[in-house]
Every structure is written in structure tokens, then in C-alpha cells.
Design a protein around this motif. Structure first.
Motif, PDB file in Angstrom:
ATOM      1  N   GLN A 197      47.824  36.132  40.107  1.00 52.95           N
ATOM      2  CA  GLN A 197      49.081  35.657  40.706  1.00 52.95           C
ATOM      3  C   GLN A 197      50.213  36.467  40.103  1.00 52.95           C
ATOM      4  O   GLN A 197      50.270  36.642  38.888  1.00 52.95           O
ATOM      5  N   ASP A 198      51.095  36.960  40.953  1.00 59.96           N
ATOM      6  CA  ASP A 198      52.224  37.669  40.355  1.00 59.96           C
ATOM      7  C   ASP A 198      53.333  36.667  39.990  1.00 59.96           C
ATOM      8  O   ASP A 198      53.198  35.465  40.192  1.00 59.96           O
ATOM      9  N   GLU A 199      54.432  37.192  39.453  1.00 66.00           N
ATOM     10  CA  GLU A 199      55.507  36.319  38.972  1.00 66.00           C
ATOM     11  C   GLU A 199      56.048  35.396  40.065  1.00 66.00           C
ATOM     12  O   GLU A 199      56.493  34.294  39.799  1.00 66.00           O
ATOM     13  N   GLU A 200      56.016  35.863  41.274  1.00 63.64           N
ATOM     14  CA  GLU A 200      56.562  35.053  42.355  1.00 63.64           C
ATOM     15  C   GLU A 200      55.499  34.151  42.993  1.00 63.64           C
ATOM     16  O   GLU A 200      55.713  33.596  44.064  1.00 63.64           O
ATOM     17  N   GLY A 201      54.358  34.027  42.336  1.00 63.97           N
ATOM     18  CA  GLY A 201      53.334  33.099  42.804  1.00 63.97           C
ATOM     19  C   GLY A 201      52.489  33.631  43.948  1.00 63.97           C
ATOM     20  O   GLY A 201      51.739  32.892  44.577  1.00 63.97           O
ATOM     21  N   ARG A 202      52.608  34.941  44.257  1.00 59.40           N
ATOM     22  CA  ARG A 202      51.811  35.484  45.352  1.00 59.40           C
ATOM     23  C   ARG A 202      50.451  35.939  44.854  1.00 59.40           C
ATOM     24  O   ARG A 202      50.323  36.394  43.724  1.00 59.40           O
ATOM     25  N   ARG A 203      49.476  35.834  45.738  1.00 54.34           N
ATOM     26  CA  ARG A 203      48.120  36.220  45.385  1.00 54.34           C
ATOM     27  C   ARG A 203      47.935  37.732  45.472  1.00 54.34           C
ATOM     28  O   ARG A 203      48.248  38.330  46.498  1.00 54.34           O
ATOM     29  N   ASN A 204      47.430  38.323  44.448  1.00 59.31           N
ATOM     30  CA  ASN A 204      47.001  39.717  44.509  1.00 59.31           C
ATOM     31  C   ASN A 204      45.518  39.773  44.168  1.00 59.31           C
ATOM     32  O   ASN A 204      45.005  38.887  43.491  1.00 59.31           O
ATOM     33  N   THR A 205      44.863  40.799  44.635  1.00 54.00           N
ATOM     34  CA  THR A 205      43.448  40.950  44.313  1.00 54.00           C
ATOM     35  C   THR A 205      43.230  42.323  43.692  1.00 54.00           C
ATOM     36  O   THR A 205      43.757  43.319  44.185  1.00 54.00           O
ATOM     37  N   LEU A 206      42.485  42.333  42.602  1.00 50.01           N
ATOM     38  CA  LEU A 206      42.146  43.607  41.976  1.00 50.01           C
ATOM     39  C   LEU A 206      40.681  43.927  42.231  1.00 50.01           C
ATOM     40  O   LEU A 206      39.820  43.064  42.079  1.00 50.01           O
ATOM     41  N   ILE A 207      40.402  45.146  42.621  1.00 49.77           N
ATOM     42  CA  ILE A 207      39.011  45.581  42.689  1.00 49.77           C
ATOM     43  C   ILE A 207      38.762  46.446  41.460  1.00 49.77           C
ATOM     44  O   ILE A 207      39.539  47.352  41.158  1.00 49.77           O
ATOM     45  N   GLN A 208      37.703  46.090  40.734  1.00 51.55           N
ATOM     46  CA  GLN A 208      37.501  46.691  39.421  1.00 51.55           C
ATOM     47  C   GLN A 208      36.101  47.257  39.258  1.00 51.55           C
ATOM     48  O   GLN A 208      35.165  46.839  39.934  1.00 51.55           O
TER      49      GLN A 208
END
Lengths: 427, 427
Positions: free
Chosen positions: B221-232
């Protein structure tokens, strides 16, 4: 044939068409700004240049046994750039600290800007330097045998004359896609190799042209008496160079690797020699424009209310045309027709072709308007799926170059298109 | 399976192998410098990345009906870059004139460096800004319909930490190949689209892997509460992000085109909306390293003087392996054998494959040494032409993955290789 009255008119028609059809974009495009590369490419231009890049790559690297692909840095040390009009790359934070913390005068500041303190390198103007750096490791990979080549395609940068930058903030730095081959051969065969590559390159450009004779070459002696060859295209406003072949000897290599000439020694049969260099450098963004101008033709459209109208068609070579097929549908049960269109498009896409999904627009344009648009986009084939197709699998396949429509079974379309493109490649 | 004792050892073995076999080059490569991109690619790395780029392009653009390719400028205005650590591009002549002709103090100089006088823009750090600029023209091309995407692959630049730059002149600016997709959809479907692209992207990475489970994704979750996805990818030293998917809403678009929101309106069915943005950004240079680590395996080589030795093989996916076939020859009439090798190579090259011309070396290496080398290069098949071939057309075809040698007729080789690669693509 092109019937426009004058060269200026041809230029206006093409620039307008290319902007409307998203090949290129930019404000107030003149021939100077086009040659400077002050435009950008729209989606159709991007796809067309990708084809051009891929054809170059095939012809210079993949189809040969003696050329290796390389990829070198965009930011280079100062000595790597030949021209004086350099674009420096500076880290903003470093340079701020440097200017503020040290009490330097202006001359000192300039020299330190170029020194280790602020200097992150200069944007590359050509791809030659990178290839010279890669010579020694690639020579080893190549078992030290001559001849061989190192090839690269990538962005290079150049300063744009101030008059092209009036009122622009940030001012524009020129960017262009360059395709470069550095060829290392024994000194005694270098002349023959220049002739060979001269022929090979000129034929390559002409292969994709409607009017091959507009692509020509001319010889030029440089100050040191060495032969260079320019490959040129006859634009409406005059002849411009799109590729250059230079015979640059061996000095540039020995200068760069000064003091380590054993590392440079290559095998020519049983002898050990320092190779002779030939350098081919093509501007693929100019090449793209050349092929767009070459492809522009006008033809009479069917008279509307008794009045004949001219319209434009971009007769791009099948391998260069960005959109190979546009898939569209007539009136009828929309959901069913769309399914047929999607299935056919997916089948065509499996062959790596860029397909234009006209059926997704959801608006019905008159057929002639559709063909006019696709001709301007240089679309090779237009497929029209109709109510008929749902009954018996038959659809209309229109050929850009002949304007003729054939009735074809849906299962035959992919083969027909693939065969057409494959045949054109082999010519 | 890989039998090296520790992660550190695996890293050393791979780095050494990749340098010896011309996948990558650079001095003292640590995991930090690899992740920073402080290495360059050798010919095999260049060809492998070209395959990776082409697979990405196929999967995100060509195989879909709703993504357009774009190509944007490398030099951008200041506001285009999010990070503070900017790399400015300055025209050396302009800035010299500016510093020398005007009697400015140091603070004024810094602000003027960033102003119209010297400023040629900043090197791009990401491809997002360019896509936002292309949104309005491409929306028009797309008949204003949502959803659609704009995709680009190109070089981006980043500052390298000072400790990576000690003693380097010019100091190194990081360069990396970025693949970016900006996806414009109606606000109410944006969540579903994030899920869709998350699945699509993760599957894409896993498709080419020997150990798919080393590629994973995690939410953030970023600072503004939005979902991000990381591919690792799980590198030997730990997990690193190779691609990121962010849900960035619509604010970035409206801010950029402030005052002209009608231009931004797109059609969602019958409604007119400002689209919601999702951004996928992958680092293909890190991806390349991930696939190299993933491909590294060890196997026992046939015992030499009774002693078993481990040797390495790069089991790269058939579509990613840079060299598809190495063509080599045994002892026999050299001129005749070479002709057979050349003919076969030319036939294979017609399919766009990169072929290694081992027969050109002119030295005979023991067979096992040859196979060891080609295994390290990840070569899919080795062809051995021998005296036998001249008599009855039969040659040896060795498979990298099984180490088995088959006797095959020279006329069948191309089909076998093409079938093998095509089958692997479809899995």
C-alpha cells in the motif's frame, strides 16, 4: 503515380497525412525540423520504425555469420564525441553542491563542470566510440579472426540550431535512431569491403522502395583523401544523406588503446595485423521519412456526384507497413460479427502482425470512407466481415495496392496475407 | 539441479560464467552494481535481451487489440521527473557563453542552469510522463473508447550512489531498459484491471523460468492507501523487484493537462469519464539477470582420469537463449565440410535465429570441451558436421537439455529446431 503539382505540395500533403494518421507528430513541421528530428513518432510511426529496425538487424546481423550485436552506453566521456556542440549530462544535486560550496570563479567553474566533480559524461552523438570500446573483448570472442563486424541500433543525440528552439522550454535536443556497423578487416581487403558494403547497403534501401532510383549513392573524399560513400534519398526539397560509409583506417583504434597494441592484433590468415576500420552509420528516422515520401501516391477515387476526387495512398512495402490487416465489420448482429472479427484477428496476430481492430469502433462508416482511411494508413489488406460470413464463412478481402476486393473464406485469410508478405520479402 | 554450496558461490559462478561467455561485462561486479545496472551487455546478453524485449512486445502489444506502441523523448522538462536526483542535459557551448557573458552570482547561476538559458531538459527516469503526453492524441486515434493502453520500451536513466562511482571519470550514470504500459480504464473497472494485469504479468515472467516459484508477487500500500503490486525474483542474495504495477488514479492526468479536462474525456459505454490509470513498469535488465540466475544449473561431466567434475549449463528458455544453434565441424576435408556448415547455417538463419558459426574458428577443440563451452553459452542445439555427412548426409545433433546426441539427416535439422522452439513458445 503522384500527381501533385509541386514538390512543396507533396511535402504538405505527406506531412498532413502523417500527422492525421499518427505516423508523426509535432508543431509546424518544416523540412528543416523533419531533418533535425524535431518531430516525434505516433503509434503507426513507431510500429513502422520497429519493422525498419528489424529489417536492418536481419540484414546486417542475423543473416550473416560475421557480425556481432553490441549495446553501448548512452553517456560517454568527453573524448568520445567528435563534434564540439556537446550535450553534457550533470547530476543536479552534485553540481549544486559544487557551485555553492566552493568559491570558484567562472572560468574555474566551466572547467570543473567538465571535470570529475560534476561530469556524468556526455550524451553520445554517434555509435562509433562504443564499438571501439567493445573491439577487444569481441575480438577474443571471435577467436581473433578477421574480418568481423560489430553492430548496434540505438538513440543518439545532437544539438539543434538555436532558431529551431525559439520559445521552447526546455529547449529541444535532437534525438535520432542510428543503426551502426563497424567493420574490422585486414588492411589489404578494406577497399573491397567498402565496395561490398556500399552495394549491400544501397540494395537494402532500394529493396523497400516504390521508386528505387530515388535512393542513390555518391562518393566523397574527406580531408585526408579517404573515400567515403553517402547513401541519399531525393526528398521533395532536395537530396539528403540517410546513411554514410566511411573508411577510417586504423588510427582511431590505436589512438584509443594507446600503448596496448598487442591487444588489438588480429589474425589475417597466418599474419597478425591491426585491422582497418570501415564504419556504416544510418539515420533510421530519416530513412523512415524517406520511405513515407517514397510510398505516397495519389489515385482517382470513384466520382462522388459526378466529380472525380484524388485521394492518397501510402504504398509502403509489405514488410514496412505498420498495419498489415484492418479487420472491420458491416451491418448485422453486432455481437456475432465481433466474435468472428476477434477470432480472425487473434489468428493473424499469432504471426506477429500488427492488426487494426476497426470492428471495435462501434460506428459504421461508409465503405469508401473506410478504404480512404486505411489507404492513408498504408494498411495492406482490409477484411470486411458481414452477415454473409455468419452464414457461409465468406468475407471481403480488399488489397491496398490494387483496390480490388476478393471474396475469400474466413479460413483462408491468414494464409493469403502471410504468403503475400513472405513473397514480398523475398523479392 | 544446482549443487553449489551457498548463495554467494552461485553468484560468483554465474558472474564469472556470464563474463567469460560475453553475456555481461564490467569490473568487480557485486550484487549492488548488478542491481544498479553498472554492467554492460556483451553480444550474447544483447541478443538475449532482444529476445526478452520482443517477447514483452508480443505479449503486451501485438497479441492484444487494445494497446498502442509509443516512443517518447529521452530528454524531458523538469516536472516530468519524480525523483530529486536528476541528471540534467546541458549544451556545453550555450552554458559556457552564459557563464562567461553574464555577471551572475552562484545562486543565480544554479537557477539559470535550470532555466531556459542552459536547460536542454533532464534525462528521463521513467516512461510514465511520455505516455501521459501521448494520451490525448492516442485517445483520438482510438475513437475515444476505453479501455486502452500505451506501451513503450526504452532506456531510462538513474543516478548511481556515490560509493559506486569512486575513482570513475566520467562518473557513471545508471542506464536501464524499461518496459512500460500505462493502462487507461473507466474508474469502476480499474480494480479488476489491476488484478488482470497482475496475473498476466506474473504468468509472463514465470513462463520462461526453470523454477517459476522464484518469481512471485507481493502487495504494497502506498502512502495514499492505493494498492501496488511488486513482481519479484529471488536472487541468491535476496528478493528484488523486477516489475511494479501501480494504481495511480486520475489525478496525474488532470494535473498535467490542467484546464483542458474536456480533452481528457473518454467514452465508457455511453458515459463520458476521465480515465483511471494503472502503470506497469518492468526493468528488463534486472529481468535478464533473473533469467540468467534461474537458468544456471550444474551437472556432472563425464569423469576425466577417474575424477568427476561439475560443469555449468545455462538452461535458458528456448525463446530467450541467444544462440539457438552452434554449427561445428569435425576432422575431414575442411573446405567441403565448411560448405555444408555454411549452407545449413544460412538455412537456419532464414528463420531469424542467431546461429553460432563454430566452424569458422579453424581450430579443433575436443568434443567435450566444445559441449562445455556451448552449455555455458546456453546454446540449445549443437550440430556436428563430419566426414560422414559428406557421404550420407547424416550429422550429429546434440540437445543442451538432455546432453543426448542424435544422428539426423542434414535436411531435417532446421525443421527439428524450429519445431522445438515453437513448441516451447506455446507451453
Amino acid at each position: 503515380q503522384f500527381a501533385a503539382e509541386s514538390a512543396a505540395q507533396k511535402q504538405d500533403i505527406l506531412t498532413d497525412l502523417c500527422q492525421r494518421r499518427h505516423f508523426i507528430s509535432g508543431d509546424g513541421l518544416t523540412y528543416t525540423s523533419l531533418m533535425q528530428g524535431s518531430h516525434t513518432l505516433g503509434p503507426l510511426g513507431v510500429e513502422m520504425r520497429r519493422s525498419l529496425v528489424s529489417q536492418w538487424w536481419n540484414s546486417v546481423i542475423l543473416s550473416r555469420e560475421d557480425v556481432l550485436p553490441i549495446d553501448t552506453l548512452h553517456l560517454l566521456p568527453r573524448e568520445a564525441n567528435l563534434s564540439k556542440s556537446l550535450v553534457m549530462a550533470l547530476n543536479l544535486e552534485h553540481i549544486k553542491g559544487h557551485i555553492l560550496n566552493q568559491n570558484v570563479n567562472h572560468e574555474q567553474l566551466i572547467s570543473s563542470l567538465q571535470g570529475p566533480a560534476g561530469n556524468c559524461g556526455f550524451l553520445r552523438q554517434e555509435l562509433l566510440y562504443g564499438a571501439l570500446m567493445e573491439y577487444a573483448p569481441c575480438l577474443e570472442l571471435w577467436n581473433k579472426k578477421l574480418p568481423f563486424g560489430l553492430a548496434e541500433i540505438g538513440k543518439c543525440f545532437h544539438s539543434v540550431p538555436a532558431e529551431e528552439n525559439v520559445g521552447k522550454n526546455p529547449s529541444r535536443t535532437g534525438e535520432r535512431m542510428v543503426a551502426s556497423l563497424v567493420w574490422f578487416s585486414s588492411p589489404k581487403t578494406s577497399g573491397q569491403w567498402l565496395d561490398f558494403w556500399h552495394r549491400q547497403r544501397l540494395q537494402w534501401w532500394q529493396k523497400f522502395a516504390q521508386t528505387p532510383s530515388d535512393f542513390s549513392s555518391s562518393e566523397l573524399q574527406d580531408e585526408e583523401g579517404r573515400r567515403n560513400t553517402l547513401i541519399q534519398y531525393r526528398f521533395p526539397w532536395g537530396t539528403e544523406t540517410i546513411e554514410i560509409l566511411c573508411n577510417i583506417g586504423d588510427s582511431v583504434l590505436t589512438q584509443m588503446h594507446s600503448g596496448s597494441s598487442t591487444k588489438l592484433q588480429a589474425r589475417d590468415g597466418r599474419k597478425s595485423v591491426i585491422p582497418h576500420l570501415m564504419w556504416v552509420s544510418g539515420n533510421l528516422d530519416r530513412g523512415l521519412l524517406a520511405f513515407l515520401f517514397d510510398a505516397l501516391q495519389q489515385r482517382e477515387s470513384p466520382p462522388i456526384r459526378g466529380k472525380g476526387l484524388r485521394r492518397e495512398v501510402l504504398k509502403l512495402h509489405p514488410t514496412l507497413a505498420p498495419v498489415k490487416v484492418a479487420v472491420d465489420m458491416g451491418t448485422g448482429p453486432a455481437v456475432d460479427l465481433r466474435l468472428v472479427c476477434q477470432g480472425l484477428s487473434a489468428e493473424l496476430r499469432e504471426h506477429g502482425m500488427f492488426i487494426w481492430p476497426g470492428y471495435m469502433e462501434g460506428t459504421h462508416s461508409p465503405m469508401e470512407q473506410l478504404f480512404t482511411r486505411y489507404d492513408e494508413m498504408g494498411v495492406l489488406f482490409t477484411v470486411l466481415v458481414s452477415e454473409n460470413t455468419l452464414e457461409n464463412g465468406l468475407l471481403q478481402l480488399r488489397n491496398r495496392d490494387t483496390s480490388l476486393r476478393e471474396t475469400v473464406h474466413v479460413s483462408k485469410v491468414t494464409d493469403l496475407v502471410v504468403q503475400h508478405i513472405t513473397a514480398a520479402k523475398k523479392l
